[in-house]
Design a protein around this motif. Structure first.
Motif, PDB file in Angstrom:
ATOM      1  N   GLY A  26      20.208  25.473  70.402  1.00  0.00           N
ATOM      2  CA  GLY A  26      20.954  24.848  71.482  1.00  0.00           C
ATOM      3  C   GLY A  26      21.755  23.641  71.050  1.00  0.00           C
ATOM      4  N   ARG A  27      21.340  23.000  69.957  1.00  0.00           N
ATOM      5  CA  ARG A  27      22.085  21.840  69.460  1.00  0.00           C
ATOM      6  C   ARG A  27      23.257  22.241  68.575  1.00  0.00           C
ATOM      7  N   THR A  29      25.759  24.083  69.215  1.00  0.00           N
ATOM      8  CA  THR A  29      26.839  24.553  70.079  1.00  0.00           C
ATOM      9  C   THR A  29      27.719  23.359  70.397  1.00  0.00           C
ATOM     10  N   ASP A  31      28.571  22.095  73.279  1.00  0.00           N
ATOM     11  CA  ASP A  31      27.936  21.245  74.291  1.00  0.00           C
ATOM     12  C   ASP A  31      26.705  20.537  73.740  1.00  0.00           C
ATOM     13  N   GLY A  32      25.921  21.237  72.925  1.00  0.00           N
ATOM     14  CA  GLY A  32      24.741  20.621  72.337  1.00  0.00           C
ATOM     15  C   GLY A  32      25.098  19.460  71.424  1.00  0.00           C
TER      16      GLY A  32
END
Length: 241
Positions: A26-27, A29, A31-32
């Motif tokens: 998730g990091r 990306t 946004d991440g």
């Protein structure tokens, strides 16, 4: 200390980071990453640093590099260059686009964007700056600021043949997995030095390169090591904190 000549790819691997966790998906990306740079979490840069190869009486030369994270449909990649063999500094090595700070550069970001445009033709308008990592002092006397930016397609590149032998991309997920982080050691009569290396198979990066580039790739690895690998390791520490 006079810098001895050595072949980094032939040196033994002392350790790898298989005991450390990879960065959460998730990091890795857009946004991440935006969210991570907005936070003020405490983290510790990697303890392995480069001692000078020779006595440096003057202040380190100020420089900056752009760590270009290309937004691809199948995930973020890191755009890297292989420097031309005839250059005085770090000849033939894999590096980020970047170079020395000039008096007319407003700050490290301006240096990184200007150098990326000069070296590989990257339009600064396609780069979304996220932030910067702590300065890194190289053994050759440069104090380098790594500027992190998202590169949004479409964009075109045109490498400066005088400085750049090759441009390629490596998945960010590969580089942020410490199982791919090697610590290699160089021993000689003057002592010993350790450095990070992150070899990446050329065949795996061929899909990101032009057909002409693929025709010249007959195997082997992109050998990412030294200051470039150390800054990537610091990026790992920052993202995994």
């Amino acid at each position: 200390m006079t810098r001895p000549v050595f072949e980094p790819e032939t040196l033994p691997v002392e350790a790898i980071g298989a005991d450390l966790p990879p960065v959460a998906a998730g990091r890795l990306t857009p946004d991440g990453l935006r969210a991570r740079f907005e936070q003020r979490l405490s983290w510790t840069p990697e303890p392995i640093v480069e001692a000078p190869w020779r006595d440096i009486h003057a202040d380190p030369r100020v420089a900056a590099v752009l760590v270009p994270l290309v937004v691809r449909d199948n995930g973020l990649t890191v755009l890297l260059t292989q420097r031309a063999d005839h250059l005085n500094d770090h000849a033939g090595q894999v590096s980020f686009p970047g170079g020395r700070h000039e008096p007319f550069d407003a700050d490290a970001t301006a240096t990184a964007l200007r150098e990326a445009q000069e070296e590989v033709g990257l339009d600064p308008a396609r780069v979304e700056i996220l932030g910067a990592l702590p300065d890194y002092l190289t053994g050759t006397g440069f104090r380098v600021t790594p500027v992190i930016g998202l590169v949004h397609p479409p964009f075109t590149l045109k490498a400066d043949a005088l400085e750049v032998a090759e441009v390629f991309e490596v998945p960010l997920g590969f580089l942020m997995n410490p199982a791919h982080h090697e610590v290699r050691v160089f021993r000689w009569e003057g002592g010993e030095r350790r450095f990070f290396a992150m070899p990446y198979p050329r065949a795996a990066s061929a899909e990101h390169n032009s057909r002409e580039d693929r025709d010249h790739q007959t195997g082997g690895h992109h050998f990412i090591w030294g200051a470039t690998a150390a800054m990537l390791r610091n990026f790992y520490r920052f993202l995994s904190a």
